[in-house]
Design an enzyme around this catalytic site. Structure first.
Site, PDB file in Angstrom:
ATOM      1  N   HIS A 104       0.858  -1.195   0.000  1.00  0.00           N
ATOM      2  CA  HIS A 104       0.000   0.000   0.000  1.00  0.00           C
ATOM      3  C   HIS A 104       0.885   1.233   0.000  1.00  0.00           C
ATOM      4  CE1 HIS A 104      -1.394   3.299   2.722  1.00  0.00           C
ATOM      5  NE2 HIS A 104      -2.360   3.340   1.833  1.00  0.00           N
ATOM      6  N   HIS A 176      -7.568  -4.501  18.026  1.00  0.00           N
ATOM      7  CA  HIS A 176      -8.383  -5.606  18.540  1.00  0.00           C
ATOM      8  C   HIS A 176      -7.732  -6.969  18.312  1.00  0.00           C
ATOM      9  CE1 HIS A 176      -9.788  -5.024  14.330  1.00  0.00           C
ATOM     10  NE2 HIS A 176      -9.924  -6.344  14.328  1.00  0.00           N
ATOM     11  N   ASN A 262     -18.317  12.192   1.195  1.00  0.00           N
ATOM     12  CA  ASN A 262     -19.134  11.788   0.045  1.00  0.00           C
ATOM     13  C   ASN A 262     -18.259  11.391  -1.133  1.00  0.00           C
ATOM     14  OD1 ASN A 262     -21.602  11.272  -1.229  1.00  0.00           O
ATOM     15  ND2 ASN A 262     -21.652  13.300  -2.188  1.00  0.00           N
ATOM     16  N   ARG A 264     -16.250   8.654  -3.739  1.00  0.00           N
ATOM     17  CA  ARG A 264     -16.761   7.602  -4.611  1.00  0.00           C
ATOM     18  C   ARG A 264     -16.493   6.244  -3.958  1.00  0.00           C
ATOM     19  NH1 ARG A 264     -15.044   4.326  -8.782  1.00  0.00           N
ATOM     20  NH2 ARG A 264     -16.596   3.966 -10.426  1.00  0.00           N
TER      21      ARG A 264
END
Length: 304
Positions: A104, A176, A262, A264
């Protein structure tokens, strides 16, 4: 001084370079491009590669968006203005081979145009990072990855690698699960000019980091792509992908920013793997390579 138009244009060029190189690395699959517009302002170029020789699913996305920030984002960023401009590249690659790592990277720039008032300090910063998530941690590969990043960082500022490596260890942490997402890398946010670093220096560092992606990943792919693997190793790959998914959906700041502004949805969630498995209470065999990998998903390991 650099401006948002130049930053956006240079990031688009880096997107083009990375896509062309990844197609060459794969040797079969080609990127599909979808241009899109954001309802609140701006847009981007989503590029997805799938079902290749080695790249099962990957995205190299560019965006340049603007508009007004939601109140929740203003609060989290601790800023008063609500207008914003943000541009960047976001990359996630999921290989089909369990000995080739997930990778990434993102480089990004953010500003609030209304803050550019004479006599005031404008609100603007750079962020980014690159991290590696091996399904199996291979020591030589981990050292190569971190040493390459250190050389990029050291060319721009003496403590970039140390500072950004610690930041990555803390950021890419699955609380977690009490484990890191992978072997880390570097991560930074809100990087601004100061007495020792100009905006031009920071921008050049951002681009150098972006252009480190191809030599790093090409090397790691070619080291491992011809190695044989078993079905059990493939099942472990799917198990490790589930941890990657959990981090991106629960903790990742970019995912949250995209959803709350908002963005895509297809572009935001392109980081998720095509196949993942959640096996109940999976425990690796004592002394296995799987157990070794879990033992290395810790903060603070000095790979460089």
């Amino acid at each position: 001084m650099i401006n948002k138009e130049q930053i956006s244009a240079d990031y688009q060029q880096i997107q083009d370079e990375i896509c062309a190189a990844l197609e060459q690395v794969d040797g079969q699959a080609k990127f599909e491009e979808e241009k899109w517009e954001r309802e609140g302002g701006g847009g981007g170029r989503t590029r997805i590669i799938q079902n290749g020789n080695i790249l099962e699913k990957g995205g190299v996305n560019f965006s340049a968006v603007h508009g007004n920030l939601p109140a929740s984002i203003k609060k989290s960023l601790q800023i008063e203005q609500d207008d914003f401009f943000a541009t960047g590249i976001s990359i996630v690659i999921h290989p089909n081979h369990p000995l080739v790592p997930i990778i990434h990277m993102n480089i990004r720039y953010f500003e609030m145009p209304s803050s550019f008032v004479e006599g005031r300090q404008p609100v603007r910063w750079f962020g980014g990072g690159i991290d590696l998530t091996p399904h199996y941690v291979i020591d030589d590969d981990a050292r190569f990855f971190h040493q390459y990043l250190k050389s990029v960082c050291d060319a721009y500022y003496h403590d970039f690698y140390h500072r950004f490596k610690l930041w990555a260890d803390d950021y890419f942490y699955i609380k977690h699960r009490n484990e890191t997402r992978g072997i880390g890398g570097i991560f930074y946010d809100r990087l601004t000019a100061n007495d020792e670093l100009s905006w031009d220096n920071i921008f050049e560092f951002s681009k150098a980091l972006g252009r480190s992606f191809i030599p790093i990943y090409t090397e790691l792919v070619n080291r491992n792509r011809t190695k044989e693997f078993t079905d059990d190793q493939q099942q472990w790959q799917y198990q490790r992908r589930s941890r990657y998914t959990e981090f991106n959906l629960v903790y990742d700041a970019g995912t949250k920013f995209g959803l709350e502004t908002n963005g895509r949805i297809e572009s935001i969630l392109m980081s998720l793997p095509p196949t993942a498995k959640w096996i109940y209470n999976y425990q690796p065999q004592p002394g296995s390579e799987e157990e070794k990998t879990l033992s290395l998903l810790k903060k603070g390991i000095n790979w460089a």
